[in-house]
Scaffold this motif. Structure first.
Motif, short mmCIF file in Angstrom:
data_model
loop_
_atom_site.label_atom_id
_atom_site.label_comp_id
_atom_site.label_asym_id
_atom_site.label_seq_id
_atom_site.Cartn_x
_atom_site.Cartn_y
_atom_site.Cartn_z
N HIS A 223 11.25 -24.87 -37.61
CA HIS A 223 11.02 -23.54 -37.82
C HIS A 223 10.53 -23.44 -39.19
CE1 HIS A 223 12.42 -19.46 -39.84
NE2 HIS A 223 11.52 -18.95 -38.76
N THR A 224 11.00 -24.28 -40.10
CA THR A 224 10.23 -24.29 -41.43
C THR A 224 8.83 -24.67 -41.35
OG1 THR A 224 12.43 -24.74 -42.45
CG2 THR A 224 10.49 -25.16 -43.88
N LEU A 225 8.81 -25.63 -40.63
CA LEU A 225 7.19 -26.06 -40.50
C LEU A 225 6.43 -25.20 -39.71
CD1 LEU A 225 8.08 -29.86 -39.64
CD2 LEU A 225 7.14 -28.91 -42.04
N PHE A 226 6.70 -24.62 -38.47
CA PHE A 226 5.63 -23.87 -37.89
C PHE A 226 5.61 -22.58 -38.43
CE2 PHE A 226 8.96 -21.88 -35.30
CZ PHE A 226 9.27 -22.65 -34.57
N LYS A 227 6.88 -22.09 -38.82
CA LYS A 227 6.72 -20.83 -39.53
C LYS A 227 5.93 -20.82 -40.92
CE LYS A 227 8.10 -17.48 -37.96
NZ LYS A 227 7.34 -16.51 -37.28
N GLY A 228 6.17 -21.89 -41.75
CA GLY A 228 5.40 -22.00 -42.96
C GLY A 228 3.95 -22.07 -42.50
N LEU A 229 3.44 -22.87 -41.42
CA LEU A 229 1.99 -22.75 -41.13
C LEU A 229 1.49 -21.26 -40.84
CD1 LEU A 229 -0.20 -24.80 -40.40
CD2 LEU A 229 0.64 -24.84 -38.12
N LEU A 230 2.33 -20.90 -39.97
CA LEU A 230 1.74 -19.48 -39.59
C LEU A 230 1.41 -18.75 -40.80
CD1 LEU A 230 3.73 -18.83 -36.44
CD2 LEU A 230 1.37 -19.03 -36.43
N PHE A 231 2.67 -18.62 -41.77
CA PHE A 231 2.16 -17.57 -43.07
C PHE A 231 1.21 -18.03 -43.87
CE2 PHE A 231 5.22 -14.22 -43.36
CZ PHE A 231 6.26 -14.58 -42.65
N LEU A 232 0.91 -19.28 -44.16
CA LEU A 232 -0.11 -19.99 -44.60
C LEU A 232 -1.64 -19.51 -43.93
CD1 LEU A 232 0.91 -23.44 -45.82
CD2 LEU A 232 1.06 -21.32 -46.78
N THR A 233 -1.44 -19.51 -42.70
CA THR A 233 -2.82 -18.91 -41.87
C THR A 233 -2.96 -17.52 -42.21
OG1 THR A 233 -1.52 -19.32 -40.14
CG2 THR A 233 -3.21 -20.55 -40.06
N SER B 116 2.26 -17.52 -49.80
CA SER B 116 2.94 -18.86 -50.15
C SER B 116 4.49 -18.48 -50.45
CB SER B 116 2.35 -19.64 -51.52
OG SER B 116 1.73 -18.76 -52.34
N VAL B 117 4.76 -17.38 -50.97
CA VAL B 117 6.20 -16.97 -51.23
C VAL B 117 6.87 -16.60 -49.92
CG1 VAL B 117 7.60 -15.45 -52.38
CG2 VAL B 117 5.79 -16.43 -53.55
N SER B 118 6.15 -16.29 -49.11
CA SER B 118 6.61 -15.82 -47.81
C SER B 118 7.23 -17.03 -46.93
CB SER B 118 5.70 -14.95 -46.96
OG SER B 118 5.31 -13.79 -47.43
N VAL B 119 6.23 -18.10 -47.12
CA VAL B 119 6.71 -19.51 -46.53
C VAL B 119 8.13 -19.96 -47.09
CG1 VAL B 119 6.22 -21.91 -46.57
CG2 VAL B 119 4.44 -20.40 -46.50
N LEU B 120 8.39 -19.51 -48.67
CA LEU B 120 9.68 -19.94 -49.21
C LEU B 120 10.54 -19.01 -48.77
CD1 LEU B 120 9.08 -21.23 -52.47
CD2 LEU B 120 9.07 -22.49 -50.58
N ILE B 121 10.53 -17.75 -48.62
CA ILE B 121 11.58 -16.77 -48.28
C ILE B 121 11.95 -16.99 -46.59
CG2 ILE B 121 12.36 -14.45 -47.90
CD1 ILE B 121 10.43 -13.39 -50.08
N SER B 122 11.08 -17.35 -45.69
CA SER B 122 11.48 -17.26 -44.37
C SER B 122 11.85 -18.74 -44.16
CB SER B 122 10.10 -17.16 -43.48
OG SER B 122 9.42 -18.16 -43.36
#
Lengths: 168, 638, 116
Positions: free
Chosen positions: B344-354, B249-255
């Motif tokens: 990018h925020t939306l799909f990269k956040g989704l990928l990190f959450l998976t 969940s922090v990787s979502v924020l960093i990326s």
């Protein structure tokens, strides 16, 4: 590193006893006179927190941890920060912008109580820095003295109060 | 709602996040109370910013808020300002959505960690710091919030005690990140020495009349500092380390959020403060850095064996797309860059959450060990596929639309200026897109499809409270892809207009007429008209895709009768070597796919792999070299 | 002109970057980070100097319109920067302590499990 710090030095202990009030008074003086001399919240807070370091030099970690409750210092730091935001919000409640000085008739420039809300925010910052830096110092000292086989599990160490207090 | 009411909303949004952080510290061990406070804080911030969409984006106002009511005196700004125009609100909404989804995800996710007390404090301070950067109108305020954000991110990277690599990653992140912060501070000091003010609007009015070599040095330093925070080319290895070691969940924020503040800083410095984007040398430089970031990171990602490190390298290559598109200095380029930022925020956040869900279920992210999880976790596999198709630019998901805008922008710039360089940039963009798709096929095959190792027989589907934020982000991915007209009209269009409208920004802060009186040259950087994107309607693409899929299926069914039978050994991978014994596990995993491609490029890939050596001193050396090269480049060409 | 101050500040920054690049001990890398911060603080304070000015502290009776004092804004910026430098050093040293417990060495060339 020794696990048990033997602190029986009479000279260091008596010097710590005598210089602790001077450190605390100097720190609070610098916090109070933040608006009329170089100083202010952060500097005075660090000076007063050096009292914790003096106590550690005199009495070792077991002496400190029985005298000061580390968990409560951690909570009080958050109280100081919330107090700062609350004083800043007084401006919004009075109808102006954020961080507005609303105590207008505070005295002339150069007096001690002359800066209105800034003085209150200064005390809040000084309190927060004092507790924050003190807690940080105690935590690092605890980590250094912990030994090789114990792992830190994320809780703040608290110790029971021992009989007899500090002046053994 | 009058102006007097909603002008307080930006400050209240920032302060809600910070007060939430302090209250969470007070709550201590009581987990339910802590979750309620954290959830309330992020929802309040999101609501306050969403209420600002109508005045700022639709009606076009610019909110200027002076702290302590210190208005400018005699045309001189003496207070600290918060200035919210459409660009700031765009980035603020992006931050608020990512923070809210990731916060609800992490209620369940950090149950596996110990030392949970400090997590939400650091998380909310990271969110508050980022919100402070994008909504602020004062240069030193941006620096202080940048440092708050960096500390919180480093603290959260070192958070896990059961991950042995976390502290090393946090140390490298702190050391290399402090180079960037020091550059921003030095640039701020030099700008103050010339202009004697720290207000962004007044600086952008005063600087064009006072350009001298000190200001060129200040521009190079500010650009490098913000570039370090957005992980552009020589600063990227720390991003891979930090994303891999931090909780998901922090990787979502960093990326998704941290890097966007670097992009926001570059936009403010290049388009507003120094207005240097009109120079051809500056455009060439930024496009070059963007292309190198894109290409190097996507080829490095072919070599990775860890799921989250691979996602981190792809994240930086998408940032390369955004920087390339912003460096073109056309209205279409800026719009494409901003649209790609939110995508990018939306799909990269989704990928990190998976990836976090896989880690939560199986306990590892090592690609060689995973496999065949789609049978046990079907919804997670579906979400991963949505994210993978979005990042590769396949219609009808949102990546297609923004990448098409970027291709069109670079191609039109090539035809406008007549230089072959921008056509090469288009080619590099398309090749990177193809390699991204290849990389995600590899990851999908390794993790979700294929055969499942025996030790993962008992994994369960991710819990419901973790799945709901992922479905929300997937729905937003699909929505921004299928209905791009709404996005362009209401969100991207006003933001692009705000980037090109610097006289309005200055006038809102300093009073009417200040811009016209002080600015000597009023030439615009790019035409402020938004071109139409073309006739590619995404719904038509979806229908075409379904028709082609149906045709292929029909043909394969019809041809099944004529296919010959081939007798082969039950396990075609190892039967030759083991004399026909049946092996239990023959999953074609990440190291085996694209074997020929990687073998042909082994010289280049080996060199890059050795260059990312993992030693702190090397990464610092890259950073300092980049700083020196950028300073020399700016002095030579400006 | 405060030329000596500016040259000293730049020299501190260069020495700090040299320490961060060339030294293998991670404590020395942290010392280098601190040197960079202190050099920048010196630079910021020197920016605000006015030749012949006094300190910007006065009481009510002394405030006239012909007073000439140094710029107080860079002093406020420097105070904030000193606080941030102290926090960076504290966090870096805490990480060094934990790194030593994990890896058993303080050499930066040995602490490289994440590479490639």
């Amino acid at each position: 590193m020794n696990k048990k710090w033997k602190r029986d030095d009479l000279i260091v202990r008596s010097l710590a006893d005598n210089y602790l009030p001077i450190a605390l008074v100097l720190g609070f003086y610098v916090i109070l006179h933040g608006n009329i001399s170089p100083g202010g919240g952060f500097q005075g807070g660090v000076l007063a927190a050096s009292g914790v370091l003096l106590l550690y030099l005199g009495y070792g970690f077991r002496g400190i941890a029985t005298a000061i409750n580390m968990e409560r210092m951690h909570r009080l730091e958050a109280v100081g920060a919330i107090a700062y935001v609350l004083f800043a919000m007084l401006g919004i409640f009075a109808g102006y912008n954020f961080c507005r000085n609303i105590l207008w008739y505070s005295g002339n420039i150069g007096d001690l109580w002359s800066s209105g809300t800034i003085a209150l925010m200064n005390y809040a910052v000084g309190f927060k820095v004092l507790t924050g830096v003190g807690f940080l110092l105690l935590l690092v000292i605890y980590l250094l003295g912990m030994g090789e086989d114990e792992e830190h599990d994320g809780t703040i160490p608290t110790m029971e109060h021992e009989e007899g207090g500090l002046s053994k | 709602m009058t102006y007097d009411v909603y002008m307080h909303f930006p400050v209240l949004a920032i302060m809600a996040l910070f007060v939430g952080a302090f209250l969470v510290t007070l709550s201590g061990k009581r987990e339910v109370l802590r979750n309620i406070i954290a959830g309330a804080a992020v929802l309040i911030a999101l609501t306050l910013l969403a209420l600002l969409i109508k005045p700022v984006m639709v009606d076009g106002e610019i909110i200027t808020y002076w702290m302590g009511n210190w208005e400018p005196v005699n045309g001189y700004a003496i207070g600290i300002a918060l200035e919210v125009d459409a660009l700031s609100l765009f980035f603020g909404l992006l931050v608020a959505i990512a923070v809210a989804c990731s916060c609800f995800y992490s209620f369940q996710y950090i149950r596996q960690d110990d030392a949970r007390g400090g997590y939400f404090t650091l998380y909310l301070m990271l969110a508050g710091g980022v919100m402070g950067i994008v909504l602020s109108g004062d240069l030193f305020n941006i620096y202080v919030m940048l440092e708050v954000m960096t500390f919180a991110a480093v603290g959260l990277t070192a958070f896990r005690t059961w991950n042995p690599n976390a502290r090393e990653a946090a140390f490298k992140y702190l050391v290399v990140g402090s180079i960037g912060s020091s550059c921003v501070l030095l640039g701020t000091a030099l700008v103050y020495a010339q202009c004697h003010t720290l207000n962004l609007a007044q600086i952008s009015a005063l600087i064009p009349g006072r350009m001298n070599p000190t200001m060129v040095l200040a521009f190079a330093l500010l650009f490098t500092g913000f570039g370090c925070k957005s992980f552009m080319f020589p600063f990227h290895p720390i991003a891979a380390d930090a994303h891999g070691a931090a909780p998901s969940s922090v990787s979502v924020l960093i990326s998704g959020v941290f890097t966007k503040t670097g992009v926001y800083g570059i936009i403010r410095v290049s388009y507003f403060l120094f207005r240097s984007m009109g120079l051809t040398s500056m455009q060439t430089g930024l496009v070059f850095i963007g292309c190198v970031s894109m290409f190097v990171c996507v080829t490095m990602a072919l070599n990775q064996h860890d799921f989250k490190r691979l996602l981190a390298f792809h994240s930086i290559s998408q940032i390369g797309y955004i920087l390339t598109s912003l460096g073109l200095c056309t209205a279409l380029g800026i719009a494409g860059g901003l649209y790609h930022a939110i995508n990018h925020t939306l799909f990269k956040g989704l990928l990190f959450l998976t990836a976090g869900a896989v880690l939560y279920a199986t306990g590892t992210t090592y690609l060689e060990k995973l496999g065949g999880l789609a049978r046990k976790m079907p919804q997670t596999a579906a979400l991963f596929l949505i994210g993978a198709f979005s990042i590769s630019g396949i219609p009808p998901f949102n990546g297609f639309y923004s990448k098409w805008m970027i291709y069109q922008a670079t191609f039109e710039k090539a035809s406008e200026t007549g230089s072959i360089g921008y056509a090469l940039v288009t080619v590099v963009c398309v090749v990177t897109s193809v390699l991204t798709l290849a990389s995600f096929i590899k990851v999908g095959q390794s993790v979700f499809f294929g055969q499942m190792p025996l030790e993962y027989e008992n994994v369960k589907e991710t819990p419901l409270s973790m799945r709901i934020p992922m479905w929300i982000m997937a729905a937003l991915c699909v929505f921004t892809g299928v209905a791009p007209n709404i996005m362009i009209n209401y969100v991207i269009g006003p933001a692009t207009g705000a980037v090109l409208n610097f006289p309005g920004y200055i006038d809102a802060a300093m009073g009417e007429g200040y811009a016209a009186a002080t600015i000597t040259d009023t030439g615009y950087l790019a035409e402020p008209r938004l071109l139409t994107i073309g006739a590619w309607n995404p719904v038509n693409w979806l229908l075409l895709f379904v028709v082609v899929l149906a045709a292929v299926f029909l043909v394969s069914i019809l041809g099944k009768r004529d296919r010959g039978e081939v007798n082969c050994a039950p396990d075609s991978k190892h039967a030759v070597f083991f004399g026909g014994e049946e092996s239990q596990y023959s999953h074609v995993a990440s190291g085996d796919l694209f074997w020929g491609f990687k073998h042909n490029l082994r010289g280049y890939l080996g060199f890059m792999s050795k260059a990312h050596s993992g030693v702190t001193n090397d990464y610092v050396l890259w950073g300092v070299t980049a700083l020196a090269v950028i300073i020399l480049y700016c002095f030579a060409f400006m | 002109m405060m030329l000596a101050n500016y040259i000293g500040a730049v020299a501190l920054v260069v020495i700090g970057f040299y320490a961060m690049v060339m030294k293998r001990d991670i404590i020395k890398i942290v010392v280098g980070m601190g040197l960079v911060d202190y050099g920048l603080n010196l630079m910021i304070v020197s920016v605000g100097f006015n030749e012949g000015g006094t300190a910007p502290i006065y009481t009510f009776g002394e405030l006239t319109s012909g007073m000439y004092f140094v710029d107080p804004i860079p002093q406020a910026l420097t105070l904030t920067s000193i606080v941030i430098g102290a926090c960076v050093t504290a966090m870096a040293l805490a990480l060094c302590v934990r790194l030593y417990k994990e890896y058993g060495t303080l050499d930066a060339h040995e602490i490289r499990r994440l590479h490639g």
